[in-house]
Design a protein around this motif. Sequence first.
Motif, PDB file in Angstrom:
ATOM      1  N   PRO A   1       0.837  -1.206   0.000  1.00 41.19           N
ATOM      2  CA  PRO A   1       0.000   0.000   0.000  1.00 41.19           C
ATOM      3  C   PRO A   1       0.870   1.253   0.000  1.00 41.19           C
ATOM      4  O   PRO A   1       1.981   1.242   0.540  1.00 41.19           O
ATOM      5  CB  PRO A   1      -0.777  -0.100   1.323  1.00 41.19           C
ATOM      6  N   ASP A   2       0.372   2.338  -0.600  1.00 41.24           N
ATOM      7  CA  ASP A   2       1.125   3.597  -0.644  1.00 41.24           C
ATOM      8  C   ASP A   2       1.516   4.033   0.766  1.00 41.24           C
ATOM      9  O   ASP A   2       0.690   4.024   1.681  1.00 41.24           O
ATOM     10  CB  ASP A   2       0.262   4.714  -1.264  1.00 41.24           C
ATOM     11  N   GLY A   3       2.767   4.414   0.918  1.00 44.51           N
ATOM     12  CA  GLY A   3       3.223   4.985   2.176  1.00 44.51           C
ATOM     13  C   GLY A   3       3.478   3.975   3.277  1.00 44.51           C
ATOM     14  O   GLY A   3       3.683   4.356   4.422  1.00 44.51           O
ATOM     15  N   VAL A   4       3.478   2.681   2.945  1.00 43.29           N
ATOM     16  CA  VAL A   4       3.674   1.639   3.959  1.00 43.29           C
ATOM     17  C   VAL A   4       4.968   0.891   3.682  1.00 43.29           C
ATOM     18  O   VAL A   4       5.257   0.535   2.541  1.00 43.29           O
ATOM     19  CB  VAL A   4       2.488   0.645   3.960  1.00 43.29           C
ATOM     20  N   ARG A   5       5.740   0.651   4.747  1.00 42.28           N
ATOM     21  CA  ARG A   5       6.936  -0.171   4.628  1.00 42.28           C
ATOM     22  C   ARG A   5       6.529  -1.632   4.822  1.00 42.28           C
ATOM     23  O   ARG A   5       5.821  -1.948   5.788  1.00 42.28           O
ATOM     24  CB  ARG A   5       7.936   0.239   5.701  1.00 42.28           C
ATOM     25  N   VAL A   6       6.936  -2.506   3.916  1.00 36.25           N
ATOM     26  CA  VAL A   6       6.577  -3.922   4.010  1.00 36.25           C
ATOM     27  C   VAL A   6       7.821  -4.748   4.295  1.00 36.25           C
ATOM     28  O   VAL A   6       8.821  -4.646   3.585  1.00 36.25           O
ATOM     29  CB  VAL A   6       5.898  -4.418   2.712  1.00 36.25           C
ATOM     30  N   VAL A   7       7.764  -5.534   5.348  1.00 37.96           N
ATOM     31  CA  VAL A   7       8.842  -6.455   5.707  1.00 37.96           C
ATOM     32  C   VAL A   7       8.354  -7.868   5.401  1.00 37.96           C
ATOM     33  O   VAL A   7       7.484  -8.392   6.105  1.00 37.96           O
ATOM     34  CB  VAL A   7       9.199  -6.333   7.207  1.00 37.96           C
ATOM     35  N   PRO A   8       8.880  -8.501   4.334  1.00 37.32           N
ATOM     36  CA  PRO A   8       8.383  -9.838   3.991  1.00 37.32           C
ATOM     37  C   PRO A   8       9.001 -10.926   4.871  1.00 37.32           C
ATOM     38  O   PRO A   8      10.200 -10.880   5.164  1.00 37.32           O
ATOM     39  CB  PRO A   8       8.819 -10.008   2.530  1.00 37.32           C
ATOM     40  N   VAL A   9       8.169 -11.871   5.291  1.00 34.51           N
ATOM     41  CA  VAL A   9       8.640 -13.026   6.057  1.00 34.51           C
ATOM     42  C   VAL A   9       7.935 -14.272   5.537  1.00 34.51           C
ATOM     43  O   VAL A   9       6.937 -14.173   4.812  1.00 34.51           O
ATOM     44  CB  VAL A   9       8.367 -12.872   7.572  1.00 34.51           C
ATOM     45  N   GLU A  10       8.469 -15.425   5.920  1.00 34.16           N
ATOM     46  CA  GLU A  10       7.829 -16.675   5.509  1.00 34.16           C
ATOM     47  C   GLU A  10       7.366 -17.489   6.714  1.00 34.16           C
ATOM     48  O   GLU A  10       6.191 -17.810   6.839  1.00 34.16           O
ATOM     49  CB  GLU A  10       8.795 -17.510   4.656  1.00 34.16           C
ATOM     50  N   THR A  11       8.293 -17.795   7.607  1.00 27.55           N
ATOM     51  CA  THR A  11       7.965 -18.703   8.713  1.00 27.55           C
ATOM     52  C   THR A  11       7.487 -17.929   9.943  1.00 27.55           C
ATOM     53  O   THR A  11       7.660 -16.711  10.048  1.00 27.55           O
ATOM     54  CB  THR A  11       9.205 -19.510   9.126  1.00 27.55           C
ATOM     55  N   THR A  12       6.959 -18.668  10.910  1.00 31.62           N
ATOM     56  CA  THR A  12       6.545 -18.062  12.182  1.00 31.62           C
ATOM     57  C   THR A  12       7.751 -17.497  12.931  1.00 31.62           C
ATOM     58  O   THR A  12       7.661 -16.410  13.515  1.00 31.62           O
ATOM     59  CB  THR A  12       5.814 -19.105  13.044  1.00 31.62           C
ATOM     60  N   ALA A  13       8.877 -18.196  12.889  1.00 31.48           N
ATOM     61  CA  ALA A  13      10.074 -17.692  13.573  1.00 31.48           C
ATOM     62  C   ALA A  13      10.499 -16.346  12.985  1.00 31.48           C
ATOM     63  O   ALA A  13      10.840 -15.415  13.722  1.00 31.48           O
ATOM     64  CB  ALA A  13      11.211 -18.705  13.468  1.00 31.48           C
ATOM     65  N   GLN A  14      10.452 -16.230  11.652  1.00 28.51           N
ATOM     66  CA  GLN A  14      10.802 -14.954  11.003  1.00 28.51           C
ATOM     67  C   GLN A  14       9.788 -13.871  11.339  1.00 28.51           C
ATOM     68  O   GLN A  14      10.155 -12.725  11.612  1.00 28.51           O
ATOM     69  CB  GLN A  14      10.877 -15.140   9.485  1.00 28.51           C
ATOM     70  N   LEU A  15       8.509 -14.231  11.330  1.00 33.49           N
ATOM     71  CA  LEU A  15       7.468 -13.248  11.661  1.00 33.49           C
ATOM     72  C   LEU A  15       7.642 -12.746  13.093  1.00 33.49           C
ATOM     73  O   LEU A  15       7.586 -11.542  13.365  1.00 33.49           O
ATOM     74  CB  LEU A  15       6.078 -13.851  11.462  1.00 33.49           C
ATOM     75  N   ARG A  16       7.887 -13.687  13.998  1.00 31.83           N
ATOM     76  CA  ARG A  16       8.057 -13.328  15.409  1.00 31.83           C
ATOM     77  C   ARG A  16       9.224 -12.351  15.587  1.00 31.83           C
ATOM     78  O   ARG A  16       9.103 -11.320  16.262  1.00 31.83           O
ATOM     79  CB  ARG A  16       8.302 -14.586  16.237  1.00 31.83           C
ATOM     80  N   ALA A  17      10.371 -12.657  14.946  1.00 29.04           N
ATOM     81  CA  ALA A  17      11.550 -11.797  15.085  1.00 29.04           C
ATOM     82  C   ALA A  17      11.269 -10.409  14.508  1.00 29.04           C
ATOM     83  O   ALA A  17      11.614  -9.382  15.125  1.00 29.04           O
ATOM     84  CB  ALA A  17      12.742 -12.440  14.390  1.00 29.04           C
ATOM     85  N   ALA A  18      10.638 -10.355  13.333  1.00 27.80           N
ATOM     86  CA  ALA A  18      10.371  -9.060  12.680  1.00 27.80           C
ATOM     87  C   ALA A  18       9.367  -8.236  13.482  1.00 27.80           C
ATOM     88  O   ALA A  18       9.562  -7.034  13.687  1.00 27.80           O
ATOM     89  CB  ALA A  18       9.869  -9.289  11.253  1.00 27.80           C
ATOM     90  N   VAL A  19       8.306  -8.870  13.954  1.00 25.24           N
ATOM     91  CA  VAL A  19       7.283  -8.140  14.717  1.00 25.24           C
ATOM     92  C   VAL A  19       7.878  -7.604  16.021  1.00 25.24           C
ATOM     93  O   VAL A  19       7.654  -6.445  16.387  1.00 25.24           O
ATOM     94  CB  VAL A  19       6.052  -9.030  14.999  1.00 25.24           C
ATOM     95  N   ARG A  20       8.662  -8.424  16.702  1.00 23.26           N
ATOM     96  CA  ARG A  20       9.227  -7.982  17.982  1.00 23.26           C
ATOM     97  C   ARG A  20      10.240  -6.847  17.772  1.00 23.26           C
ATOM     98  O   ARG A  20      10.300  -5.920  18.591  1.00 23.26           O
ATOM     99  CB  ARG A  20       9.850  -9.157  18.739  1.00 23.26           C
ATOM    100  N   ALA A  21      11.006  -6.913  16.697  1.00 24.36           N
ATOM    101  CA  ALA A  21      11.968  -5.837  16.406  1.00 24.36           C
ATOM    102  C   ALA A  21      11.218  -4.521  16.170  1.00 24.36           C
ATOM    103  O   ALA A  21      11.601  -3.469  16.692  1.00 24.36           O
ATOM    104  CB  ALA A  21      12.824  -6.200  15.198  1.00 24.36           C
ATOM    105  N   GLU A  22      10.136  -4.579  15.406  1.00 28.60           N
ATOM    106  CA  GLU A  22       9.353  -3.373  15.117  1.00 28.60           C
ATOM    107  C   GLU A  22       8.565  -2.914  16.347  1.00 28.60           C
ATOM    108  O   GLU A  22       8.364  -1.720  16.558  1.00 28.60           O
ATOM    109  CB  GLU A  22       8.370  -3.634  13.962  1.00 28.60           C
ATOM    110  N   ALA A  23       8.112  -3.863  17.146  1.00 28.36           N
ATOM    111  CA  ALA A  23       7.251  -3.544  18.288  1.00 28.36           C
ATOM    112  C   ALA A  23       7.985  -2.752  19.371  1.00 28.36           C
ATOM    113  O   ALA A  23       7.356  -2.031  20.145  1.00 28.36           O
ATOM    114  CB  ALA A  23       6.671  -4.818  18.894  1.00 28.36           C
ATOM    115  N   ALA A  24       9.308  -2.861  19.387  1.00 27.80           N
ATOM    116  CA  ALA A  24      10.075  -2.158  20.412  1.00 27.80           C
ATOM    117  C   ALA A  24       9.843  -0.650  20.352  1.00 27.80           C
ATOM    118  O   ALA A  24       9.967   0.040  21.367  1.00 27.80           O
ATOM    119  CB  ALA A  24      11.562  -2.479  20.258  1.00 27.80           C
TER     120      ALA A  24
END
Length: 233
Positions: free
Chosen positions: A67-90
């Motif tokens: 979507p316009d104006g949105v940064r997208v971080v692509p992931v595949e597995t749950t482990a990758q999703l968990r790491a990416a979400v927690r990094a951003e959530a800080a």
Amino acid sequence: HPAARPHADLADRRVVISAGGTREPLDPVRFLGNRSTGHQGWALARAAVARGADVTLVAANVDLPAPDGVRVVPVETTAQLRAAVRAEAAAADVVVMAAAVADFRPVTRSDAKIKKSADGGPPTIELAENPDVLAELAHDRLRTGQVVVGFAAETGDAGGSVLDHGRAKAKRKGADLLVVNAVGDGRGFGPVGTEVVVLDAAGDEVATAAGTKDQVAGAVWDAVVDRLADVSG
Ligand code: CTP
Ligand code: CA
């Protein structure tokens, strides 16, 4: 009808939204996964941008343009999703877990393609349970004042109604808001109409919404804005 909302009621708010569905590899060409398309997460992202937020999408296997104006971080597995979400959530004021997270993953990933064997019969796949990313976020509180939101697709069954299951899940997860929607009978998957109830961590109803995923997204952000006002006094 509720009062009209100010235009940019998420201005200066940083939000992270997980979307899509995680996949857990069995071998180089096969995975365990689900049918989540990412449409609800995308609708949430568009609505948040329109309301002034700084938005990051952690996208698990989503086949949609950013979507316009949105940064997208692509992931595949749950482990990758968990790491990416927690990094951003800080550094996030709001975390929305709209992704369908695989509950289980194969214990081992074969480096080579799994073959049929002439005499061995079908293989048994041993599974391990994935971490509950939403429950962890609600428990750990990576940032003070952060609003943590989950989504739950439920069907009624002999054990209880959609709302019964939703209330129990809201209490179990501890998220500030849990958006419960009824699925089955063709509802809930893909770009189709949906009906939701928003529950708080005690399982009490704070909002309801029906309509498109864009309308649901609007109602979710309304509830989030109210909660942000509560937590910041
Ligand atoms: N979720 C998560 N991590 C998991 C499983 C689910 O963060 N390992 C999140 C989802 O992103 C969603 C919420 O938890 O926001 C509810 O997901 P759901 O699958 O309904 O909950 P489960 O606890 O997995 O319960 P169920 O047995 O009904 O699948
Ligand atoms: Ca699940």
